[in-house]
Design an enzyme around this catalytic site. Structure first.
Site, PDB file in Angstrom:
ATOM      1  N   LYS A 174      10.287  -7.745 -16.256  1.00 60.96           N
ATOM      2  CA  LYS A 174      11.261  -6.732 -17.301  1.00 60.96           C
ATOM      3  C   LYS A 174      10.560  -7.080 -18.927  1.00 60.96           C
ATOM      4  CE  LYS A 174      14.628 -10.267 -18.013  1.00 60.96           C
ATOM      5  NZ  LYS A 174      16.286 -10.483 -17.669  1.00 60.96           N
ATOM      6  N   LEU A 199       4.618  -8.872 -16.073  1.00 64.60           N
ATOM      7  CA  LEU A 199       5.804  -9.730 -16.504  1.00 64.60           C
ATOM      8  C   LEU A 199       7.217  -9.402 -16.345  1.00 64.60           C
ATOM      9  CD1 LEU A 199       3.991 -10.482 -20.267  1.00 64.60           C
ATOM     10  CD2 LEU A 199       3.511 -11.603 -18.133  1.00 64.60           C
ATOM     11  N   LYS A 233      17.275   1.625  -8.314  1.00 64.06           N
ATOM     12  CA  LYS A 233      17.405   2.312  -7.048  1.00 64.06           C
ATOM     13  C   LYS A 233      17.221   0.950  -6.020  1.00 64.06           C
ATOM     14  CE  LYS A 233      15.608   6.733  -8.355  1.00 64.06           C
ATOM     15  NZ  LYS A 233      14.728   7.628  -7.858  1.00 64.06           N
ATOM     16  N   ASN A 272       4.021   1.621  -0.886  1.00 65.56           N
ATOM     17  CA  ASN A 272       4.967   1.546  -2.241  1.00 65.56           C
ATOM     18  C   ASN A 272       4.033   2.234  -3.417  1.00 65.56           C
ATOM     19  OD1 ASN A 272       6.695   0.260  -0.632  1.00 65.56           O
ATOM     20  ND2 ASN A 272       6.258  -1.560  -1.577  1.00 65.56           N
ATOM     21  N   GLY A 296       0.604  -1.306  -0.048  1.00 61.33           N
ATOM     22  CA  GLY A 296      -0.088   0.128  -0.042  1.00 61.33           C
ATOM     23  C   GLY A 296       0.880   1.345   0.029  1.00 61.33           C
ATOM     24  N   GLY A 343      15.716  -0.172  -2.387  1.00 62.84           N
ATOM     25  CA  GLY A 343      14.641   0.081  -1.807  1.00 62.84           C
ATOM     26  C   GLY A 343      13.334  -0.132  -2.403  1.00 62.84           C
ATOM     27  N   GLY A 345       6.395  -4.098  -9.019  1.00 60.09           N
ATOM     28  CA  GLY A 345       5.139  -4.455  -9.453  1.00 60.09           C
ATOM     29  C   GLY A 345       4.242  -3.231  -8.699  1.00 60.09           C
ATOM     30  N   ASP A 346       4.583  -2.799  -7.284  1.00 60.93           N
ATOM     31  CA  ASP A 346       3.744  -1.732  -6.656  1.00 60.93           C
ATOM     32  C   ASP A 346       3.980  -0.330  -7.467  1.00 60.93           C
ATOM     33  OD1 ASP A 346       3.025  -3.608  -4.718  1.00 60.93           O
ATOM     34  OD2 ASP A 346       4.973  -2.980  -3.481  1.00 60.93           O
TER      35      ASP A 346
END
EC number: 2.7.1.15
Length: 309
Positions: A222, A220, A285, A42, A40, A287, A251-252
């Site tokens: 990359k 999917l 990046k 993210n 949530g 994180g 994905g987020d």
């Protein structure tokens, strides 16, 4: 009006490792990093940094990590009144290991994210009712998600559901979902179809569409995402090739960036391409929430990509 993101807030406890540990194996890694995360958080951060007004509703424990959550709300301009505090649950935590290739292994202890009470339902209704889009995941109480979907249905508000991390749920809810964004594993779990070639994506997307979702996007990694909105064919929207440092949260990022683009008036395919680009940029990046790009970074990235096309 903006987006309501009802979802998880977790503290990410992350360390890098030469490789992901095998069962019973101890690996020397490092450095260690602690920061805000949760699906949530993210997704809300990704949408906010791309210019959306975001109401992020989440629940944390009354513990030492509460202060970090409050700091996150202030730094990302989330209205603080939607940060709910649990009297008994601990703030959710994610234990993350990232290898040299940027791949990850994650264990989530959801804690207060599952501690939604009846008295929280009024707050959910107040937040959702004043929104233009509702964004949900499966990392919180399903009762809270069901309430949010009911409110969205009552007020004719589009729903974006990211069915992750996947767990079994009432599939009749998909009749009220406008945008559904499973990844390959989640799509396989929901349909029982093994996804190997593009025709498999179409078959699975059709099943999910027939369950009720108006637009299905199977992410999917990359390779991009597969978009299906009815008819005989879908569309494979390509990803962007980058050197991945940390894939956690990609994905987020797709979901938050997609939501921001929809709110900005872009078509579903245009919004999905923006999601692909933002997700690619995020994996460069370290994180999760901290890796979400802002509008300036995304625009610069797209200009570079266009220059090579």
């Amino acid at each position: 009006m903006g987006i309501t993101v009802l979802g998880s807030y977790n503290v990410d406890l992350m360390s890098r490792s030469p490789h992901l540990p095998a069962p019973g194996e101890t690996v020397l890694g490092g450095p260690f990093q602690l920061g805000p995360g949760g699906k949530g958080c993210n997704q809300a951060t990704a949408a906010a940094r791309l210019g959306c007004a975001v109401r992020f509703m989440t629940k944390v424990g009354n513990d030492s990590f509460r202060e970090l959550a409050e700091k996150t709300f202030r730094s990302e301009n989330f209205p603080i009144e939607y940060l709910l505090i649990s009297d008994k649950g601990q703030t959710g935590c994610a234990l993350i290991v990232v290898d040299q290739e940027g791949e990850n292994s994650i264990v989530v202890a959801p804690g207060a994210n599952m501690d939604y009470l009846q008295e929280d339902m009024d707050a959910i209704e107040a937040s959702v009712a004043g929104s233009s889009l509702l964004l949900l995941q499966l990392e919180i109480s399903m009762e809270a998600n069901k309430k949010a979907i009911e409110v969205a249905q009552a007020y004719d508000i589009p729903v974006l559901l990211n069915p992750a991390p996947y767990r079994d749920f009432d599939k009749s809810l998909l009749k009220h979902v406008t945008y559904l964004t499973p990844n390959e594993t989640e799509a396989e779990s929901m349909t029982g179809i093994n996804l190997r070639i593009e025709s498999d994506f179409l078959e699975a997307a059709k099943v999910l569409y027939e369950m009720g979702a108006s637009h299905v996007m199977i992410t999917l990694g990359k390779k991009g995402c597969y978009l299906y909105s009815g008819g005989q064919a879908g569309e494979l929207l390509p990803g962007f090739q980058v050197k991945a440092v940390d894939t956690a949260g990609a994905g987020d990022c797709f979901n938050g960036a997609f939501a921001a683009a929809i709110l900005a008036g872009k078509s579903v395919s245009e919004a999905a391409l923006q999601g692909n680009a933002a997700a690619a940029l995020s994996v460069t990046k370290v994180g999760t929430a901290p890796s979400m790009p802002n509008s300036t970074e995304l625009q610069a990235f797209l200009e570079v990509i266009r220059g090579f096309q």
